[in-house]
Design a protein around this motif. Structure first.
Motif, PDB file in Angstrom:
ATOM      1  N   SER A 151       0.854  -1.183   0.000  1.00 18.08           N
ATOM      2  CA  SER A 151       0.000   0.000   0.000  1.00 18.08           C
ATOM      3  C   SER A 151       0.893   1.237   0.000  1.00 18.08           C
TER       4      SER A 151
ATOM      5  N   GLY B 131      -0.572   4.221   0.298  1.00 17.24           N
ATOM      6  CA  GLY B 131      -1.322   5.164   1.118  1.00 17.24           C
ATOM      7  C   GLY B 131      -1.256   4.745   2.567  1.00 17.24           C
TER       8      GLY B 131
ATOM      9  N   PHE C  30      -2.306   3.299   6.066  1.00 22.27           N
ATOM     10  CA  PHE C  30      -3.079   2.101   6.394  1.00 22.27           C
ATOM     11  C   PHE C  30      -3.980   2.391   7.581  1.00 22.27           C
TER      12      PHE C  30
ATOM     13  N   SER D 197      -9.490  -1.257   7.668  1.00 19.87           N
ATOM     14  CA  SER D 197      -8.948  -2.400   6.943  1.00 19.87           C
ATOM     15  C   SER D 197      -9.390  -3.728   7.541  1.00 19.87           C
TER      16      SER D 197
ATOM     17  N   ASP E 152     -10.874  -1.283   3.654  1.00 20.95           N
ATOM     18  CA  ASP E 152     -10.746   0.170   3.551  1.00 20.95           C
ATOM     19  C   ASP E 152     -10.867   0.612   2.101  1.00 20.95           C
TER      20      ASP E 152
ATOM     21  N   ASN F 102      -8.305   2.928   0.366  1.00 21.59           N
ATOM     22  CA  ASN F 102      -6.958   2.444   0.096  1.00 21.59           C
ATOM     23  C   ASN F 102      -7.000   1.546  -1.144  1.00 21.59           C
TER      24      ASN F 102
ATOM     25  N   TYR G 191      -7.487  -2.573  -1.285  1.00 24.39           N
ATOM     26  CA  TYR G 191      -8.915  -2.773  -1.014  1.00 24.39           C
ATOM     27  C   TYR G 191      -9.388  -4.104  -1.599  1.00 24.39           C
TER      28      TYR G 191
END
Length: 146
Positions: A21, A23, A25, A30, A46, A49, A53
């Protein structure tokens, strides 16, 4: 293969497939579906994200810049460990925040789970690693990516 060195938050060794990821977390978002509604594949819930995702997190080497979001993040990580729904390891390019660190440490101390956590791996780590690559976490904060 490329090797990175970071700071050990939770010691341990593991081999796992990377799930990356770029971005932040959000731990609560999540894990919400997995912990509240019994998602056995532990897919990331999430929607903010897009990198991860709806992708399964169970047993993956979760490669992240940092955690964001709720103050419940530490408890969510601990609960994921207690329910055997944790990633194989968590690898952060930036310094881990105290809430995520506390949850990971509690998971290590209060459960039979070993989920190595390494932070401060640097921006180069997150630029290099791609989802699906093989990650090997060794002692002393060494992370090999192939």
């Amino acid at each position: 293969m490329k090797q990175f060195k970071g700071r050990v938050i939770v010691p341990g060794r593991c081999e796992a497939e990377a799930l990356v990821s770029h971005g932040g977390f959000n731990t609560l978002a999540s894990y919400q579906m997995a912990l509240q509604f019994g998602d056995k594949q532990v897919k990331c819930g999430d929607q903010n994200n897009p990198d991860i995702y709806k992708k399964p997190m169970l047993g993956k080497a979760l490669c992240l810049p940092q955690t964001i979001g709720s103050t419940t993040g530490g408890m969510v990580l601990f609960t994921a460990c207690a329910q055997h729904k944790q990633p194989a390891c968590m690898l952060f390019s930036m310094p881990i925040d105290s809430l995520a660190a506390s949850g990971a440490i509690l998971g290590d101390v209060w459960t039979d789970i070993n989920m190595p956590v390494i932070d401060e791996l640097g921006d180069e780590f997150l630029d290099y690693v791609k989802t699906g690559m093989k990650i090997t976490v060794l002692d002393d904060g060494i992370v090999n990516v192939e």
